[in-house]
Motif scaffolding. Structure first.
Motif, PDB file in Angstrom:
ATOM      1  N   ARG A 243      16.489  51.819  47.284  1.00 58.44           N
ATOM      2  CA  ARG A 243      17.324  51.546  48.161  1.00 58.44           C
ATOM      3  C   ARG A 243      18.568  52.010  48.136  1.00 58.44           C
ATOM      4  O   ARG A 243      19.419  52.189  48.849  1.00 58.44           O
ATOM      5  CB  ARG A 243      17.789  49.789  48.359  1.00 58.44           C
ATOM      6  N   LEU A 244      19.663  51.998  46.809  1.00 56.84           N
ATOM      7  CA  LEU A 244      21.555  52.455  46.610  1.00 56.84           C
ATOM      8  C   LEU A 244      21.001  53.592  46.725  1.00 56.84           C
ATOM      9  O   LEU A 244      22.264  54.038  47.066  1.00 56.84           O
ATOM     10  CB  LEU A 244      21.064  51.801  45.115  1.00 56.84           C
ATOM     11  N   LEU A 245      20.214  54.462  46.297  1.00 55.33           N
ATOM     12  CA  LEU A 245      20.522  56.221  46.605  1.00 55.33           C
ATOM     13  C   LEU A 245      20.345  56.189  48.398  1.00 55.33           C
ATOM     14  O   LEU A 245      20.828  57.092  48.688  1.00 55.33           O
ATOM     15  CB  LEU A 245      19.274  56.672  46.354  1.00 55.33           C
ATOM     16  N   LEU A 246      19.584  55.737  49.366  1.00 57.53           N
ATOM     17  CA  LEU A 246      19.115  55.268  50.391  1.00 57.53           C
ATOM     18  C   LEU A 246      20.810  54.843  51.459  1.00 57.53           C
ATOM     19  O   LEU A 246      21.490  55.323  52.012  1.00 57.53           O
ATOM     20  CB  LEU A 246      17.797  54.612  50.787  1.00 57.53           C
ATOM     21  N   CYS A 247      21.375  53.982  50.588  1.00 59.06           N
ATOM     22  CA  CYS A 247      22.467  53.165  50.532  1.00 59.06           C
ATOM     23  C   CYS A 247      23.702  54.294  50.692  1.00 59.06           C
ATOM     24  O   CYS A 247      24.022  54.557  51.797  1.00 59.06           O
ATOM     25  CB  CYS A 247      23.140  52.031  50.337  1.00 59.06           C
ATOM     26  N   LEU A 248      23.523  55.235  49.448  1.00 58.40           N
ATOM     27  CA  LEU A 248      24.553  56.019  49.183  1.00 58.40           C
ATOM     28  C   LEU A 248      24.635  57.668  50.209  1.00 58.40           C
ATOM     29  O   LEU A 248      25.528  57.801  50.604  1.00 58.40           O
ATOM     30  CB  LEU A 248      24.687  56.694  47.482  1.00 58.40           C
ATOM     31  N   ALA A 249      22.680  57.657  50.075  1.00 53.65           N
ATOM     32  CA  ALA A 249      23.177  59.188  51.090  1.00 53.65           C
ATOM     33  C   ALA A 249      23.509  58.593  52.924  1.00 53.65           C
ATOM     34  O   ALA A 249      24.079  59.529  53.198  1.00 53.65           O
ATOM     35  CB  ALA A 249      21.514  59.370  51.645  1.00 53.65           C
ATOM     36  N   ALA A 283      29.240  47.754  53.058  1.00 58.17           N
ATOM     37  CA  ALA A 283      28.448  46.602  52.203  1.00 58.17           C
ATOM     38  C   ALA A 283      27.097  46.985  52.079  1.00 58.17           C
ATOM     39  O   ALA A 283      26.597  46.391  51.015  1.00 58.17           O
ATOM     40  CB  ALA A 283      28.537  45.224  53.602  1.00 58.17           C
ATOM     41  N   PRO A 284      26.142  47.316  52.227  1.00 58.82           N
ATOM     42  CA  PRO A 284      25.070  47.220  51.872  1.00 58.82           C
ATOM     43  C   PRO A 284      24.839  48.284  50.653  1.00 58.82           C
ATOM     44  O   PRO A 284      24.121  47.515  49.415  1.00 58.82           O
ATOM     45  CB  PRO A 284      23.958  48.427  52.861  1.00 58.82           C
ATOM     46  N   THR A 285      25.897  48.933  50.607  1.00 62.13           N
ATOM     47  CA  THR A 285      25.784  50.040  48.919  1.00 62.13           C
ATOM     48  C   THR A 285      26.608  48.822  48.787  1.00 62.13           C
ATOM     49  O   THR A 285      25.635  48.868  46.956  1.00 62.13           O
ATOM     50  CB  THR A 285      26.506  50.813  49.421  1.00 62.13           C
ATOM     51  N   VAL A 287      26.247  45.411  48.123  1.00 58.74           N
ATOM     52  CA  VAL A 287      25.450  44.665  47.795  1.00 58.74           C
ATOM     53  C   VAL A 287      24.423  45.315  47.133  1.00 58.74           C
ATOM     54  O   VAL A 287      23.848  44.325  46.146  1.00 58.74           O
ATOM     55  CB  VAL A 287      24.541  43.570  49.322  1.00 58.74           C
ATOM     56  N   THR A 288      23.872  46.080  47.325  1.00 63.66           N
ATOM     57  CA  THR A 288      22.436  47.045  46.219  1.00 63.66           C
ATOM     58  C   THR A 288      23.381  47.229  44.351  1.00 63.66           C
ATOM     59  O   THR A 288      22.650  46.650  43.811  1.00 63.66           O
ATOM     60  CB  THR A 288      22.426  48.060  47.043  1.00 63.66           C
ATOM     61  N   GLY A 289      24.600  47.508  45.311  1.00 63.85           N
ATOM     62  CA  GLY A 289      24.679  48.000  44.039  1.00 63.85           C
ATOM     63  C   GLY A 289      25.190  47.072  42.683  1.00 63.85           C
ATOM     64  O   GLY A 289      24.389  46.585  41.596  1.00 63.85           O
ATOM     65  N   MET A 290      25.838  46.083  43.291  1.00 66.49           N
ATOM     66  CA  MET A 290      25.957  44.710  42.414  1.00 66.49           C
ATOM     67  C   MET A 290      24.952  44.051  42.066  1.00 66.49           C
ATOM     68  O   MET A 290      24.443  42.953  41.412  1.00 66.49           O
ATOM     69  CB  MET A 290      26.769  43.635  43.074  1.00 66.49           C
ATOM     70  N   THR A 291      24.006  43.783  43.073  1.00 67.65           N
ATOM     71  CA  THR A 291      22.468  43.349  42.937  1.00 67.65           C
ATOM     72  C   THR A 291      22.006  43.840  40.866  1.00 67.65           C
ATOM     73  O   THR A 291      21.463  42.819  40.441  1.00 67.65           O
ATOM     74  CB  THR A 291      21.486  43.557  44.164  1.00 67.65           C
ATOM     75  N   LEU A 292      22.408  45.323  41.291  1.00 63.07           N
ATOM     76  CA  LEU A 292      21.811  45.953  40.250  1.00 63.07           C
ATOM     77  C   LEU A 292      22.142  45.793  39.059  1.00 63.07           C
ATOM     78  O   LEU A 292      21.708  45.292  37.675  1.00 63.07           O
ATOM     79  CB  LEU A 292      21.811  47.586  40.019  1.00 63.07           C
ATOM     80  N   ILE A 293      23.543  45.457  39.231  1.00 67.70           N
ATOM     81  CA  ILE A 293      24.879  44.774  38.145  1.00 67.70           C
ATOM     82  C   ILE A 293      24.037  43.316  37.841  1.00 67.70           C
ATOM     83  O   ILE A 293      23.752  43.194  36.190  1.00 67.70           O
ATOM     84  CB  ILE A 293      25.873  45.409  38.427  1.00 67.70           C
ATOM     85  N   GLN A 294      23.447  42.134  38.515  1.00 70.06           N
ATOM     86  CA  GLN A 294      23.722  41.058  38.179  1.00 70.06           C
ATOM     87  C   GLN A 294      22.101  41.313  37.398  1.00 70.06           C
ATOM     88  O   GLN A 294      21.743  40.637  36.283  1.00 70.06           O
ATOM     89  CB  GLN A 294      22.977  40.441  39.649  1.00 70.06           C
TER      90      GLN A 294
END
Length: 366
Positions: A243-249, A283-285, A287-294
């Motif tokens: 999902r992070l890759l898709l958000c960054l794309a 925001a989606p990027t 949120v997804t990045g912070m979820t991975l950090i968590q």
């Protein structure tokens, strides 16, 4: 917190007649925050949010008041740097709030996803309205008004936040041998992504101000705020790394819209619409990045891990602002919009290259 930088620039530039000095002072504060913030977060993890956040905020507020006093009495320039550097103890309230959501919704990924999305939308709203409020106060009242009101709001907000003891996560026992989150598998790759993502925000801000004025930036933040609320209503991703890759794309693709509009000499309303749409990926990027950090950070170091992410983001913002400003000055403001698009593409490449490292991180939902 969204008021301080703009307030300081207006106050110092108005008093000393130098935007260079104002920019240097705020850059010094940013650098000091990057150094101090992880240590403040480590204390929060070790002793609890309320015990650390309140005195740390009080020190930061004293730094803001000292800055106002130094400007008012026309003190030497070095005192401005020292005073603004003292504000680096400001705790990462966004990280502490996300730590509370993680504690309250442990074992419920869907609820945590919604909470993190709301948190990001609220952040975007505050940093969209903060600079506008600061500029209005400084212009309508007096140059120091933005900093004074910001300091009062910060102290009041942290006191109210710290008083909510029922939601404060308990302090997790931590061994003396606990390693820094920087040594946790997957974290360095994620921090590199946050660094490049911060460059998107920093370059977009400077280029947009140079091209069309600062007010147009509110549209980018508004697009991100709305996207955060919509994103929170969706199901959490099964594969968060994908999902992070898709958000960054998506961010890379959408950041091309302001470049196309500016270089195509489109009317200002068209550029504004492009910035609004481009903001939808922010925001989606985040949120997804912070979820991975968590998920990758040990529970007893959660505040420190998220603060490291914010520190990387701030470093990227500073680097992106410098790169965007240089490109806008030497190649034109329209061409300057290539900087945020390039930074987004870099973030995508870094995330793709580091995916193997991230896959080794303990990111399965606990």
């Amino acid at each position: 917190m969204g008021m301080f930088s703009v307030s300081a620039v207006i106050m110092i530039a108005g008093s000393r007649g130098s935007y260079a000095l104002a920019g240097a002072v705020t850059a010094t504060g940013l650098a000091a925050t990057a150094v101090v913030a992880p240590f403040t977060a480590r204390l929060v993890d070790r002793y609890g949010q309320a015990r650390v956040a309140v005195p740390a905020t009080a020190l930061a507020v004293l730094g803001s008041l000292a800055l106002v006093l130094c400007v008012h009495v026309d003190a030497p320039a070095w005192t401005l740097f020292a005073a603004y550097a003292a504000t680096a103890t400001t705790p990462n309230t966004g990280g502490m709030s996300r730590a509370r959501w993680a504690h309250l919704h442990r074992g419920d990924p869907a609820a945590l996803h919604t909470a993190n999305s709301f948190e990001q939308a609220a952040d975007e709203l505050c940093f969209m309205l903060g600079p506008v409020l600061a500029a209005t106060l400084c212009g309508a009242l007096f140059p120091e008004a933005g900093t004074l009101v910001g300091a009062a709001l910060l102290m009041t907000g942290v006191l109210v936040f710290a008083a909510q003891r029922a939601t404060e996560p308990p302090v997790t026992p931590r061994t003396k041998a606990a390693a820094s989150p920087l040594r946790t598998p997957g974290i360095p790759a994620l921090l590199a992504v946050f660094l490049a993502t911060g460059a998107v925000f920093g370059s977009l801000e400077v280029v947009s101000i140079a091209h069309a004025g600062g007010a147009i930036l509110a549209l980018q933040a508004a697009g991100s705020c709305v996207a955060g609320l919509v994103y929170g209503s969706l199901r959490p991703a099964r594969d968060v790394r994908l999902r992070l890759l898709l958000c960054l794309a998506g961010m890379t693709a959408l950041m091309s819209l302001p470049l196309l509009a500016a270089t195509g000499s489109a009317a200002l309303p068209v550029l504004a619409l492009c910035l609004l749409i481009a903001g939808a990926a922010t925001a989606p990027t985040m949120v997804t990045g912070m979820t991975l950090i968590q998920r990758a950070t040990p529970p007893e170091q959660l505040n420190e891990g998220m603060t490291l992410a914010v520190t990387a983001l701030l470093g990227g913002i500073a680097a992106g602002a410098a790169a965007g400003g240089w490109l806008a000055e030497h190649a034109g403001t329209a061409t300057g919009y290539a900087a945020p698009m390039s930074a987004a593409a870099l973030a995508l490449l870094v995330a793709a290259a580091g995916r193997r490292s991230v896959n080794r991180a303990p990111v399965q939902a606990r």
